[in-house]
Design a protein around this motif. Structure first.
Motif, PDB file in Angstrom:
ATOM      1  N   GLY A   1       8.726   8.781  -0.419  1.00  0.00           N
ATOM      2  CA  GLY A   1       7.685   8.346  -1.347  1.00  0.00           C
ATOM      3  C   GLY A   1       7.971   6.985  -1.934  1.00  0.00           C
TER       4      GLY A   1
ATOM      5  N   CYS B   1       5.012  12.336  -5.564  1.00  0.00           N
ATOM      6  CA  CYS B   1       3.836  11.564  -5.997  1.00  0.00           C
ATOM      7  C   CYS B   1       4.203  10.600  -7.124  1.00  0.00           C
TER       8      CYS B   1
ATOM      9  N   THR C   1      -0.668  11.530 -11.833  1.00  0.00           N
ATOM     10  CA  THR C   1       0.587  12.135 -11.379  1.00  0.00           C
ATOM     11  C   THR C   1       1.351  12.790 -12.525  1.00  0.00           C
TER      12      THR C   1
ATOM     13  N   SER D   1       3.739   6.616  -7.179  1.00  0.00           N
ATOM     14  CA  SER D   1       2.966   5.910  -8.203  1.00  0.00           C
ATOM     15  C   SER D   1       3.798   4.833  -8.893  1.00  0.00           C
TER      16      SER D   1
END
Length: 666
Positions: free
Chosen positions: A199, A27, A256, A31
């Motif tokens: 990610g 995550c 996050t 971000s």
């Protein structure tokens, strides 16, 4: 029996915490890349909001790398001695703070005012051709108005915020990957790192979609009546809601950060199921700690390692190649939205969306296929060097096709063409006025373009010689225009004339070729990185990757957008003008010269990089790599690239990939 259950429960608990960390770090990667891709995509909007030149926007973009450099050495060498999850959490929170600081100018400034001869003059008709009227735009010498006009240099908030965002991003990648490497099974580590890198691909995709959405919303939506606007998203005066997306990025970064504050400093190593192996892992951990204590004085080995790296011919040449190519690709990716806008007449929103859709999926597929190719065919370093070279060369040859996918300059009377529609020298001086509007008392510096019924654009309705109008807002139609020579009613509408169907087809060809080029180049990335990693001694890899990242940032990431932006500014044909006569953002570029610079300079840089690349191929014929020196037979060679060392190599590859321009700049 009870002891066995206790051991199993302990392992399950630690295993779950590692999975929690894996989810959290994935995550965090989403971000940070979301924020980076969004910010880079909205720099054109920031340029217009603050009325600053492209070279200054390039400096704002490079401030992220400057902030990153503040801590990169400290984090690389000393980060593992601290609580890594908490450091990562602090980094995410700092990124959120940087994003929030970047959005502050929107709330501190007055509403955005764009150049217009129409707004505020509808009742008096003073914006039309009027032989007895006066100019509606005159310079002023009032100092208070000048201060208000330049908005008190509030772009500095964006620069400082971007720098803080760079500081916060620093610990996420090196500490996150090393945490996984330290506590995951050797055979699981590549899989976990693969999740994290996924990610880093998803983030830019969301960032570009968010940027495309925000760029289509007016910057002051909610506080102004958008029905009264006389500009559209395709207008170079349009500013999208850049601040809104940055606030979203700030919130995502802060959210996050939360899980990392609840994760432990260390975990039990994932391992076999029996107690003996657990004890063995504990011994290995103790041995690692002893080694760390012995090497606590890290500066003792720093200079010898640096000397060894810079005496390594393959490493130094590879670093030179990286700096040259990163200069080329950073310039291409940073200015691609502006190029699509100026060359093909698209809005910022459409340009960002098309770039993301056509480029990100091929890059992701190229990385996957490149890695699978290396693993399946057991490619050696020399073979990898040849694969990387020839794939890059094929991409370089394809690159020249861009020069044929072009559109002509927008036809603007008095700027790119004469009032009779004939092309003219773009740098002959002021030819804004013509016989048809000489007595209209028109402002000659205000950019408020209209499209005539003859297919020719004019800088304003007044300069088109228009005397009357009907309608309001975007539906205004100007009539009785003396400079528009047509058989019927000579009229004009707001905005530049469309570039036509042929130009739209050229854009499609450009995007398809861009997609192919992205795939071919990313396919060569993994083999190229393997050459970098295998030419360094195992004990020098961490420092070697760090020096490589440091060099590309200092000599490419920071200066490239600045000097390239200055070159782009040199192709500007008309600048926005303040009330005090100072120039602001560029409104229209010389598309031909813009194209030559945008495509020509990267082509020259990439072509130059193949000279040292050929030297690497020649040196590899005789040079004995450190990995070859470390083993004495085929069996040892096989063992050297399996198990834990292979996982460590995946760690290093992921670190280099995180600095790849095609990932970080999208």
């Amino acid at each position: 029996m009870g002891e066995t259950e206790k051991i199993e429960t302990h392992k399950i608990r630690c295993f779950s915490k590692l999975k929690m960390f894996l989810l959290a770090i994935t995550c965090a990667f989403i971000s940070k890349t979301l924020s980076g891709s969004y910010m880079n995509s909205m720099l054109t909007q920031i340029e217009r909001q603050f009325n600053i030149p492209t070279s200054l926007v390039g400096f704002i973009n490079g401030s992220f790398e400057i902030g990153n450099l503040f801590l990169i050495i400290f984090v690389s060498y000393f980060g593992t001695k601290f609580h890594r999850p908490i450091m990562i959490g602090v980094g995410c929170a700092v990124m959120g703070l940087g994003c929030f600081l970047q959005s502050l100018p929107h709330f501190l400034m007055d509403r955005y005012e764009y150049e217009s001869t129409v707004v505020g003059n509808l009742s008096s008709n003073s914006f039309l051709c009027n032989e007895n009227g006066t100019q509606v735009f005159t310079p002023t010498e009032d100092p208070s108005e000048c201060v208000k006009e330049v908005k008190s240099l509030m772009w500095v908030y964006v620069l400082v915020g971007n720098m803080i965002r760079g500081i916060g991003e620093t610990p996420i990648m090196p500490l996150g990957i090393s945490y996984i490497e330290d506590f995951a099974k050797p055979e699981n580590s590549p899989l976990y790192i693969g999740f994290v890198e996924t990610g880093a691909i998803i983030g830019p995709l969301f960032g570009l979609l968010l940027a495309s959405f925000c760029a289509n919303i007016y910057v002051d939506t909610g506080s102004v009546n958008t029905d009264d606007l006389t500009i559209t998203p395709t207008d170079t005066r349009w500013v999208g809601a850049w601040w809104f997306g940055i606030l979203i990025c700030a919130g995502v970064n802060v959210l996050t950060a939360i899980p990392f504050f609840f994760l432990p400093k260390s975990l039990a190593k994932e391992g076999p199921n029996d107690n003996a192996d657990i004890v063995k892992n504990d011994k290995e951990e103790k041995q690692k700690e002893e080694v760390k204590r012995e090497n606590a004085g890290i500066t003792k080995d720093f200079l010898p390692f640096m000397k060894s790296l810079f005496c390594n011919p393959i490493y130094t040449i590879f670093m030179l190649i990286s700096v040259i190519q990163f200069n080329a690709f950073i310039n291409m990716m940073f200015f691609m939205p502006k190029y699509v806008e100026q060359q093909y007449g698209k809005s910022t929103s459409d340009a960002i969306f098309l770039i993301g859709i056509y480029n990100l999926p091929p890059i992701c597929i190229g990385y996957i296929f490149g890695g699978l190719m290396m693993k399946k065919f057991k490619i050696t370093v020399k073979q990898a060097a040849h694969i990387a070279f020839w794939l890059s060369f094929i991409d370089f040859i394809l690159y020249f096709s861009y020069f044929f996918m072009t559109c002509d300059n927008s036809s603007v009377a008095g700027v790119t063409t004469s009032y009779k529609g004939m092309s003219q020298d773009l740098h002959v001086g002021n030819t804004i006025l013509d016989d048809c509007n000489m007595n209209c008392n028109c402002p000659t510096k205000t950019w408020d373009p209209v499209c005539g019924s003859n297919g020719l654009s004019y800088m304003s309705a007044c300069l088109a010689g228009c005397e009357t109008f009907v309608g309001t807002g975007l539906n205004m139609v100007f009539q009785n225009c003396s400079c528009i020579q047509t058989l019927g009613n000579s009229s004009a509408v707001l905005g530049l004339c469309d570039k036509g169907h042929d130009c739209s087809m050229m854009l499609q060809y450009f995007l398809i070729l861009s997609s192919i080029s992205s795939f071919v180049y990313s396919l060569s990335a993994i083999p190229g990185y393997m050459v970098l990693l295998r030419c360094i001694k195992p004990e020098e890899k961490s420092l070697g990757v760090g020096v490589h990242a440091f060099s590309t940032r200092v000599f490419a990431g920071i200066p490239a957008p600045i000097y390239f932006g200055a070159l782009m500014d040199s192709t500007c044909l008309h600048w926005a003008t303040f009330k005090c006569g100072e120039s602001g953002a560029c409104r229209i570029y010389d598309s031909t010269h813009f194209r030559y610079l945008y495509l020509g300079l990267p082509a020259a840089l990439r072509g130059l990089s193949f000279i040292p690349a050929l030297l690497i191929l020649i040196i590899l014929r005789k040079y004995r790599l450190p990995s070859e020196n470390a083993t004495s037979g085929a069996v040892l060679m096989e063992a050297n690239v399996t198990g834990k060392e292979e996982c460590q190599e995946m760690d290093q590859i992921s670190k280099v990939l995180d600095n790849d321009v095609l990932k970080t700049k999208l």
